[in-house]
Design a protein around this motif. Structure first.
Motif, PDB file in Angstrom:
ATOM      1  N   ALA B  19      19.378   6.361 -83.533  1.00  0.00           N
ATOM      2  CA  ALA B  19      18.696   5.150 -83.065  1.00  0.00           C
ATOM      3  C   ALA B  19      17.536   4.769 -83.981  1.00  0.00           C
ATOM      4  CB  ALA B  19      18.181   5.337 -81.643  1.00  0.00           C
ATOM      5  N   ILE B  20      16.820   5.752 -84.488  1.00  0.00           N
ATOM      6  CA  ILE B  20      15.756   5.458 -85.451  1.00  0.00           C
ATOM      7  C   ILE B  20      15.855   6.460 -86.589  1.00  0.00           C
ATOM      8  CG2 ILE B  20      14.064   4.311 -83.962  1.00  0.00           C
ATOM      9  CD1 ILE B  20      12.763   7.006 -83.496  1.00  0.00           C
ATOM     10  N   GLU B  21      15.434   6.032 -87.769  1.00  0.00           N
ATOM     11  CA  GLU B  21      15.668   6.863 -88.941  1.00  0.00           C
ATOM     12  C   GLU B  21      14.407   7.030 -89.772  1.00  0.00           C
ATOM     13  OE1 GLU B  21      19.368   7.166 -91.688  1.00  0.00           O
ATOM     14  OE2 GLU B  21      18.224   5.398 -92.308  1.00  0.00           O
ATOM     15  N   ASP B  22      14.104   8.277 -90.053  1.00  0.00           N
ATOM     16  CA  ASP B  22      13.128   8.629 -91.080  1.00  0.00           C
ATOM     17  C   ASP B  22      11.812   7.857 -90.957  1.00  0.00           C
ATOM     18  OD1 ASP B  22      12.207  10.067 -93.187  1.00  0.00           O
ATOM     19  OD2 ASP B  22      12.997   8.679 -94.705  1.00  0.00           O
ATOM     20  N   ILE B  23      11.174   8.009 -89.818  1.00  0.00           N
ATOM     21  CA  ILE B  23       9.915   7.293 -89.610  1.00  0.00           C
ATOM     22  C   ILE B  23       8.738   8.211 -89.918  1.00  0.00           C
ATOM     23  CG2 ILE B  23       8.447   6.201 -87.871  1.00  0.00           C
ATOM     24  CD1 ILE B  23      10.939   5.085 -86.618  1.00  0.00           C
ATOM     25  N   SER B  24       7.805   7.721 -90.706  1.00  0.00           N
ATOM     26  CA  SER B  24       6.576   8.454 -90.973  1.00  0.00           C
ATOM     27  C   SER B  24       5.408   7.499 -90.775  1.00  0.00           C
ATOM     28  CB  SER B  24       6.544   8.975 -92.415  1.00  0.00           C
ATOM     29  OG  SER B  24       7.663   9.804 -92.657  1.00  0.00           O
ATOM     30  N   PRO B  38      12.131  -6.595 -83.287  1.00  0.00           N
ATOM     31  CA  PRO B  38      13.162  -7.177 -82.420  1.00  0.00           C
ATOM     32  C   PRO B  38      13.710  -6.149 -81.431  1.00  0.00           C
ATOM     33  CG  PRO B  38      14.030  -6.805 -84.627  1.00  0.00           C
ATOM     34  CD  PRO B  38      12.561  -6.561 -84.705  1.00  0.00           C
ATOM     35  N   SER B  39      14.312  -6.639 -80.371  1.00  0.00           N
ATOM     36  CA  SER B  39      14.904  -5.767 -79.354  1.00  0.00           C
ATOM     37  C   SER B  39      15.919  -4.823 -79.969  1.00  0.00           C
ATOM     38  CB  SER B  39      15.628  -6.603 -78.301  1.00  0.00           C
ATOM     39  OG  SER B  39      14.736  -7.008 -77.335  1.00  0.00           O
ATOM     40  N   GLY B  40      15.904  -3.605 -79.511  1.00  0.00           N
ATOM     41  CA  GLY B  40      16.915  -2.654 -79.954  1.00  0.00           C
ATOM     42  C   GLY B  40      16.602  -1.992 -81.279  1.00  0.00           C
TER      43      GLY B  40
END
Ligand code: ADP
Ligand code: MG
Lengths: 325, 258
Positions: B19-24, B38-40
């Motif tokens: 759902a989400i990728e590689d967030i820092s 945006p939504s989603g």
């Protein structure tokens, strides 16, 4: 809405009326069934009351204090105390065992077991609800009774001081305690099925509210699930209690009936309303049948009282029910 | 009390879907950080990874690190229950416990922590409800059900419940989206007051709201349907809304999106 408005255009009024023909049919159908139901109930109640009155007027004993049940004797004597105590005690034992176990199973199905296990497990419990009571009765008489000795003597030895677990007569465990256990097993499926559905309906957002506050799963269940499910648990228990109070054939098969009133639940003997009716109805004469109907009326009143009490409990906490959340 | 958050290389999954990728990103203590996008695109998902609420969903899992000051919330020896005790959360729909009074709602977290002393609880109820700007409206009916309040009051009750345990961080997922404009303003004011004590992260759909309440704004986006959401940029709110460094951000906030 009481006075018709003269300004209303004619065409519109007629159209409304036409389109309501279907409504009217259904309304009258619904009203008719409602009235029919009331009439039938009134007829049953009236019939029972009439026959009960006949029986009571012939009773040479005291309906409320006589232990004996001999309504067909030349001098008819019969009374309900043994039946009242037997019915209530066996039902209380059944509920004391069944409700906690049912809640546990329901929680397991709704909140602990992985779906692949929960589904078949839930189905199994539902299946148990479909077993006819005579089968439970036979199982109780042929399996449960012969296997109760160990538990009975253990309870007598360690909890005998409580009076109720004191066994004063030896004999087969065809007693109210065994009946209570059997009834517990019989009402377990219905209580489990209803509470399970109630637990499933607890909104996810309330569960998450608890979890986000740092609740463990069990704490989440205590904070969000059980309080939310409380009215449902009570309703489910009432369904089960209704069945336990009215259970006929299984009790008749297991309990050795006697005219003894005793709170020693491990002593054989005693009786319940439904069991008494089942045992005596076939051989009863006119007077005997009337007397049995009088006892049936009492059972009916007890069931009504119990249900009324449950409704009161639920209504008292209505504003906390979550219905408006 | 307020702590900083450092996220590195974080991805979150629902089953096999990423759902989400590689967030820092880093979030400063005593600041308000807004998540927009945006939504989603995974704002809620990311927010829920910050207090380990993501994993309460069956088969959901997280990769990467979240440091609260210097402690990795996803280290093997960390108890998620303890994490949630120190990081409060306010949800999109107000969710006070319907079976509890206003009073009991506020102290629900303390009850879980085993606090029993009446005088302590009374103090906490007053302090938290005052902190949530709700005291004046409800102090005469603390024993009435929380579900009887208006939507905006219920949401402030939820905020009171969250701050009653004195968390280090307060996470809010679109806390105003179910509320009317007046209640929304009340909560926005409240956020401004709470940031002196807490590190606040707020997801919002409303860009004016992000501009009004936050110090920093993070813009999330996804490349397409079925693609994982990513952090596009995080910067001072003023910069994001005046002069963002990424074109996609500019397109989104100016409404030229999609
Ligand atoms: N419980 C869930 N199970 C499976 N997929 C989910 C779940 N919740 C969200 N998702 C998916 O994760 C992605 C991100 O959703 P979400 O974090 O709710 O986005 P946002 O809050 O930005 O609108 C979406 O594609 C959504 O369909
Ligand atoms: Mg969301």
């Amino acid at each position: 809405m009481t006075s018709s408005s003269p300004a209303a255009p004619q065409g519109r009024e007629r159209r409304t009326r036409d389109s309501r023909v279907g409504d009217k049919i259904f309304m009258n159908l619904a009203r008719g069934s409602g009235i029919l139901l009331l009439v039938i109930m009134a007829a049953i109640a009236g019939f029972l009351a009439w026959r009960s009155g006949l029986a009571l007027s012939n009773n040479q004993g005291n309906f409320l204090t006589t232990f004996e049940w001999a309504p067909d004797a030349p001098k008819p004597v019969f009374g309900i105390p043994v039946l009242v105590v037997g019915t209530i005690v066996s039902a209380v034992i059944a509920m004391a065992i069944a409700v906690p176990v049912a809640i546990g199973i329901a929680l397991f199905i709704s909140h602990y077991a992985p779906r692949r296990i929960a589904q078949p497990f839930a189905y199994l419990v539902d299946l148990l609800a479909a077993v006819p009571s005579i089968v439970y009765g036979l199982w109780g008489a042929l399996f449960l009774v012969p296997h109760m000795d160990g538990l009975t003597s253990w309870l007598n030895e360690y909890l005998g001081w409580t009076y109720i677990f004191d066994q004063t007569k030896s004999g087969t465990p065809r007693n109210l305690f065994t009946v209570g256990i059997l009834l517990a097993i019989m009402v377990l499926p219905i209580i489990t099925a209803v509470t399970r559905e109630v637990f499933r309906q607890v909104p996810r957002m309330h569960e998450e509210a608890a979890l986000a506050l740092g609740a463990t799963r069990w704490e989440m269940i205590r904070t969000a699930v059980l309080p939310f499910g409380r009215p449902g648990i009570i309703s489910a228990s009432m369904l089960g209690l209704g069945r336990a109070l009215g259970e006929t054939i299984a009790v008749a098969v297991v309990l050795s009936s006697s005219n003894v009133l005793s709170l020693h639940i491990l002593d054989a003997g005693g009786g319940t309303f439904a069991q008494n009716i089942a045992l005596k109805f076939a051989e009863a004469g006119d007077s005997g049948r009337n007397a049995l109907m009088a006892s049936g009326l009492v059972l009916f009143v007890i069931t009504l009282l119990v249900n009324g009490a449950a409704r009161l409990i639920i209504a008292r906490r209505k504003e906390y029910s979550g219905a408006n959340a | 009390m307020a702590k900083r958050i450092d996220v590195s290389g974080l991805s979150a999954f629902y089953g096999t879907t990423k759902a989400i990728e590689d967030i820092s990103m880093s979030i400063e203590p005593r600041s308000v950080t807004a998540f927009i996008g945006p939504s989603g695109c995974g704002k809620s998902t990311f927010l829920r990874t910050l207090n380990r609420m993501h994993e309460v969903i069956p088969n959901a899992r997280v990769e990467g690190k979240v440091l609260l000051d210097d402690e990795n919330l996803y280290a093997a020896n960390v108890d998620p229950v303890a994490v949630r005790r120190s990081i409060g959360m306010v949800f999109q729909r107000p969710n006070p416990f319907p079976t509890m009074s206003i009073y009991d709602n506020v102290i629900a977290g303390l009850r879980l922590a085993g606090v029993k002393k009446k005088s302590v609880l009374d103090d906490v109820v007053e302090r938290s409800l005052k902190g949530a700007n709700l005291w004046n409206e409800v102090h005469t009916r603390l024993n009435k059900p929380g579900a009887g309040l208006s939507g905006g009051q219920q949401q402030r009750l939820c905020i009171a419940r969250a701050i009653a345990v004195e968390p280090e961080v307060l996470l809010m997922d679109e806390p105003c989206s179910a509320l009317d404009p007046i209640s929304t303003l009340a909560i926005e004011d409240l956020i401004g007051e709470l940031k002196s004590q807490f590190t606040i992260v707020i997801v919002t759909h409303n860009m004016q709201q992000a501009a009004r309440v936050s110090d920093r704004t993070a813009f999330f986006n996804l490349a397409g349907v079925g693609q994982p959401g990513k952090l596009i940029e995080l910067d001072d709110t003023q910069r994001i809304f005046s002069n963002p460094s990424v074109q996609a951000t500019e397109d989104y906030i100016s409404g030229r999106f999609g």
